[in-house]
Design an enzyme around this catalytic site. Sequence first.
Site, mmCIF file in Angstrom:
data_model
loop_
_atom_site.group_PDB
_atom_site.id
_atom_site.type_symbol
_atom_site.label_atom_id
_atom_site.label_comp_id
_atom_site.label_asym_id
_atom_site.label_seq_id
_atom_site.Cartn_x
_atom_site.Cartn_y
_atom_site.Cartn_z
ATOM 1 N N LYS A 101 0.867 -1.185 0.000
ATOM 2 C CA LYS A 101 0.000 0.000 0.000
ATOM 3 C C LYS A 101 0.891 1.218 0.000
ATOM 4 O O LYS A 101 1.857 1.299 0.771
ATOM 5 C CB LYS A 101 -0.867 -0.015 1.278
ATOM 6 C CG LYS A 101 -1.784 1.152 1.420
ATOM 7 C CD LYS A 101 -3.130 0.877 0.786
ATOM 8 C CE LYS A 101 -3.934 2.132 0.521
ATOM 9 N NZ LYS A 101 -3.778 2.703 -0.822
ATOM 10 N N GLN A 122 7.332 4.012 3.739
ATOM 11 C CA GLN A 122 5.928 3.587 3.793
ATOM 12 C C GLN A 122 5.754 2.312 4.622
ATOM 13 O O GLN A 122 4.739 2.132 5.295
ATOM 14 C CB GLN A 122 5.447 3.346 2.350
ATOM 15 C CG GLN A 122 3.941 3.295 2.189
ATOM 16 C CD GLN A 122 3.310 4.676 2.131
ATOM 17 O OE1 GLN A 122 3.810 5.553 1.444
ATOM 18 N NE2 GLN A 122 2.215 4.856 2.842
ATOM 19 N N LYS A 125 5.677 3.451 8.227
ATOM 20 C CA LYS A 125 4.505 4.307 8.436
ATOM 21 C C LYS A 125 3.235 3.458 8.511
ATOM 22 O O LYS A 125 2.414 3.610 9.409
ATOM 23 C CB LYS A 125 4.412 5.282 7.259
ATOM 24 C CG LYS A 125 3.223 6.208 7.313
ATOM 25 C CD LYS A 125 3.056 7.008 6.030
ATOM 26 C CE LYS A 125 4.345 7.635 5.563
ATOM 27 N NZ LYS A 125 4.121 8.690 4.562
ATOM 28 N N LYS A 137 5.276 1.850 -3.247
ATOM 29 C CA LYS A 137 5.197 3.208 -3.799
ATOM 30 C C LYS A 137 5.433 3.105 -5.297
ATOM 31 O O LYS A 137 6.093 2.177 -5.756
ATOM 32 C CB LYS A 137 6.278 4.094 -3.171
ATOM 33 C CG LYS A 137 6.025 5.580 -3.301
ATOM 34 C CD LYS A 137 5.091 6.110 -2.229
ATOM 35 C CE LYS A 137 4.682 7.542 -2.490
ATOM 36 N NZ LYS A 137 3.920 8.122 -1.369
ATOM 37 N N GLY A 176 -2.909 8.216 -4.181
ATOM 38 C CA GLY A 176 -2.306 9.414 -4.765
ATOM 39 C C GLY A 176 -1.055 9.840 -4.016
ATOM 40 O O GLY A 176 -0.718 9.309 -2.964
ATOM 41 N N ASP A 177 -0.352 10.786 -4.581
ATOM 42 C CA ASP A 177 0.795 11.460 -3.950
ATOM 43 C C ASP A 177 0.996 12.726 -4.781
ATOM 44 O O ASP A 177 0.052 13.179 -5.458
ATOM 45 C CB ASP A 177 2.043 10.547 -3.958
ATOM 46 C CG ASP A 177 3.185 11.104 -3.101
ATOM 47 O OD1 ASP A 177 3.086 11.072 -1.872
ATOM 48 O OD2 ASP A 177 4.193 11.586 -3.670
ATOM 49 N N THR A 220 -4.438 13.514 5.314
ATOM 50 C CA THR A 220 -3.022 13.700 5.642
ATOM 51 C C THR A 220 -2.829 15.009 6.404
ATOM 52 O O THR A 220 -2.153 15.053 7.441
ATOM 53 C CB THR A 220 -2.154 13.660 4.369
ATOM 54 O OG1 THR A 220 -2.482 12.476 3.648
ATOM 55 C CG2 THR A 220 -0.679 13.656 4.699
HETATM 56 P P1 NDP Z 1 0.404 17.838 -4.345
HETATM 57 O O1 NDP Z 1 0.846 17.475 -5.711
HETATM 58 O O2 NDP Z 1 -1.029 18.023 -4.075
HETATM 59 O O3 NDP Z 1 1.157 19.179 -3.872
HETATM 60 C C1 NDP Z 1 2.546 19.236 -3.812
HETATM 61 C C2 NDP Z 1 2.957 20.650 -3.428
HETATM 62 O O4 NDP Z 1 4.352 20.668 -3.173
HETATM 63 C C3 NDP Z 1 2.718 21.645 -4.539
HETATM 64 O O5 NDP Z 1 2.477 22.907 -3.985
HETATM 65 C C4 NDP Z 1 4.042 21.623 -5.286
HETATM 66 O O6 NDP Z 1 4.315 22.783 -6.020
HETATM 67 C C5 NDP Z 1 5.022 21.490 -4.159
HETATM 68 N N1 NDP Z 1 6.231 20.802 -4.642
HETATM 69 C C6 NDP Z 1 6.307 19.571 -5.188
HETATM 70 N N2 NDP Z 1 7.560 19.273 -5.556
HETATM 71 C C7 NDP Z 1 8.286 20.359 -5.243
HETATM 72 C C8 NDP Z 1 9.651 20.680 -5.366
HETATM 73 N N3 NDP Z 1 10.536 19.809 -5.892
HETATM 74 N N4 NDP Z 1 10.052 21.894 -4.917
HETATM 75 C C9 NDP Z 1 9.168 22.768 -4.374
HETATM 76 N N5 NDP Z 1 7.854 22.521 -4.228
HETATM 77 C C10 NDP Z 1 7.428 21.344 -4.655
HETATM 78 O O7 NDP Z 1 1.035 16.723 -3.394
HETATM 79 P P2 NDP Z 1 0.632 16.333 -1.907
HETATM 80 O O8 NDP Z 1 0.156 17.529 -1.171
HETATM 81 O O9 NDP Z 1 -0.209 15.131 -1.969
HETATM 82 O O10 NDP Z 1 2.045 15.859 -1.323
HETATM 83 C C11 NDP Z 1 2.938 16.748 -0.651
HETATM 84 C C12 NDP Z 1 3.890 15.943 0.205
HETATM 85 O O11 NDP Z 1 3.141 15.174 1.157
HETATM 86 C C13 NDP Z 1 4.756 14.929 -0.546
HETATM 87 O O12 NDP Z 1 5.997 14.805 0.099
HETATM 88 C C14 NDP Z 1 3.976 13.631 -0.373
HETATM 89 O O13 NDP Z 1 4.793 12.482 -0.519
HETATM 90 C C15 NDP Z 1 3.493 13.798 1.059
HETATM 91 N N6 NDP Z 1 2.368 12.963 1.446
HETATM 92 C C16 NDP Z 1 1.185 13.025 0.761
HETATM 93 C C17 NDP Z 1 0.123 12.230 1.163
HETATM 94 C C18 NDP Z 1 -1.226 12.336 0.530
HETATM 95 O O14 NDP Z 1 -2.158 11.722 1.058
HETATM 96 N N7 NDP Z 1 -1.402 13.071 -0.547
HETATM 97 C C19 NDP Z 1 0.263 11.260 2.271
HETATM 98 C C20 NDP Z 1 1.525 11.353 2.973
HETATM 99 C C21 NDP Z 1 2.532 12.159 2.541
HETATM 100 P P3 NDP Z 1 4.088 22.818 -7.618
HETATM 101 O O15 NDP Z 1 2.624 23.053 -7.805
HETATM 102 O O16 NDP Z 1 4.937 23.918 -8.107
HETATM 103 O O17 NDP Z 1 4.542 21.469 -8.128
#
Ligand code: NDP
Length: 464
Positions: A101, A122, A125, A137, A176-177, A220
């Site tokens: 997962k 993961q 976690k 993943k 998703g991620d 999250t």
């Molecule tokens: P989204 O795609 O919804 O949002 C990602 C955000 O982070 C955007 O604002 C994006 O900006 C920014 N970002 C991504 N890559 C970079 C980078 N290299 N440098 C600067 N900014 C960056 O993703 P999530 O909110 O789902 O995920 C965010 C984090 O949380 C990740 O690390 C993910 O692994 C983690 N996570 C997510 C979960 C979930 O349920 N969704 C669960 C647990 C952890 P831009 O629009 O410019 O790309």
Amino acid sequence: MTVATHPGTKIHGDYIEQVMISVKAKNPAEPEFHQAVQEVFDSLRLVLAKHPEYQSARLLDRIVEPERVIMFRVPWFDDRGDIQVNRGFRIEMNSAIGPYKGGLRFHPSVNLGILKFLAFEQVFKNSLTTLPMGGGKGGSDFDPKGKSDNEVMRFCQSFMTELQRHIGPDTDVPAGDIGVGGREIGFLFGQYKRLRNEFTGVLTGKGLNWGGSLIRPEATGYGCVYFASEMLKTKKDSLEGKLCLVSGSGNVSQYTIEKLLDLGAKPVTVSDSNGVIYDPDGINREKLAFIIELKNVKRGRIRDYADQYKKAIFMPTDIKLEHNPIWNIKADCAFPSATQNEITAKDAANLIKNGIKLVAEGANMPSTLEATKLFLDAKVLYGPAKAANAGGVATSGLEMSQNSQRLSWTREEVDDRLHKIMIAIHRNCFETAEKYGTPGNLVNGANIGGFLKVANAMLDQGLV
Ligand code: NDP
């Protein structure tokens, strides 16, 4: 029952060191994977001292090796009719305590090493959530930014055409991620159903009308804030009135901000890969609605916030700086929610200098090893990602339970279960840290707490 090495087989020298050397040699050019393994191994020294059986069963050699790595070609037509080719991946890391997962990430930076770090994290976690889920993943170097809905759909269909033969509701359940939200999960699910002629819970993060769970989009961010509240409670404190830095502006950031507002805190920042917004007046519910519309519907850039709200300042990303200005703003709490290694040692030093009380990680591995060490040494309340952001996958687990029962729980029921899970994860990390002689060190608490359940299941199941 324990599978051990032959009684005559002796492991000379420092076992952890040896496995670490082998991880680096066998997985060259994967620095993020090395970093994630190193962090866990540093905590496991305390465990191996008490439990020699893990060493004699060569548990660490086994746990760093993915059970299966799938890499595939993803060809698709863009809107001009030109052929595009991306690379797809799924890392099936560990299934000792349940089906694989973990999310799918679509971002140009995706490569094998990044996905292996994420899959490794993961495993621990998912173990912490108390639910029966193994770790995995996947994703692609496809960049959804600037693509039309039709292009995203054609890509997702091609990606799933291969992935479908490796996943299933009892085998591997992606979610998703970064870059994979409701739109992408819809296209992926549609193609899976079409190819397999099965309507099953093979993905989580589904739409509410077709098997999704209430609160999954929020989980999250909400979970991370629940975790932060638990951390503050240990100091008889709360989020009420706290000034908070949030990075990113995607799924995790949006719902972190919403829950912070619910609990009376004042979030003042958001960001994306082009820069940082600082709004000294605070991001209220109206401004949050603007961000959600901007990012999820218009798919625009965060700098537009400063055009809409004149008191806000936009600071563009400067790759020449070795620090990010977001972490140099004075605040009480920080919620890094964008991406890995977004807090460097310099950033951590800036946060500490400005008196930060708490860091709760919404993103995966947002702090470098050096930054983590600085937070721990400075006795900042530090909630590591694999514990603080586990609410997302926990609620995915709740979505799987609802799919198996063919029932949908109410919003209150799912939120209540999420909240209880986050309280339980915090308690486990807190008590484990104490039990192993490092009170307050939730990094050790999370790594050891997550490891023990998986390691014992691996011992029970023999050498597989
Ligand atoms: P989204 O795609 O919804 O949002 C990602 C955000 O982070 C955007 O604002 C994006 O900006 C920014 N970002 C991504 N890559 C970079 C980078 N290299 N440098 C600067 N900014 C960056 O993703 P999530 O909110 O789902 O995920 C965010 C984090 O949380 C990740 O690390 C993910 O692994 C983690 N996570 C997510 C979960 C979930 O349920 N969704 C669960 C647990 C952890 P831009 O629009 O410019 O790309």
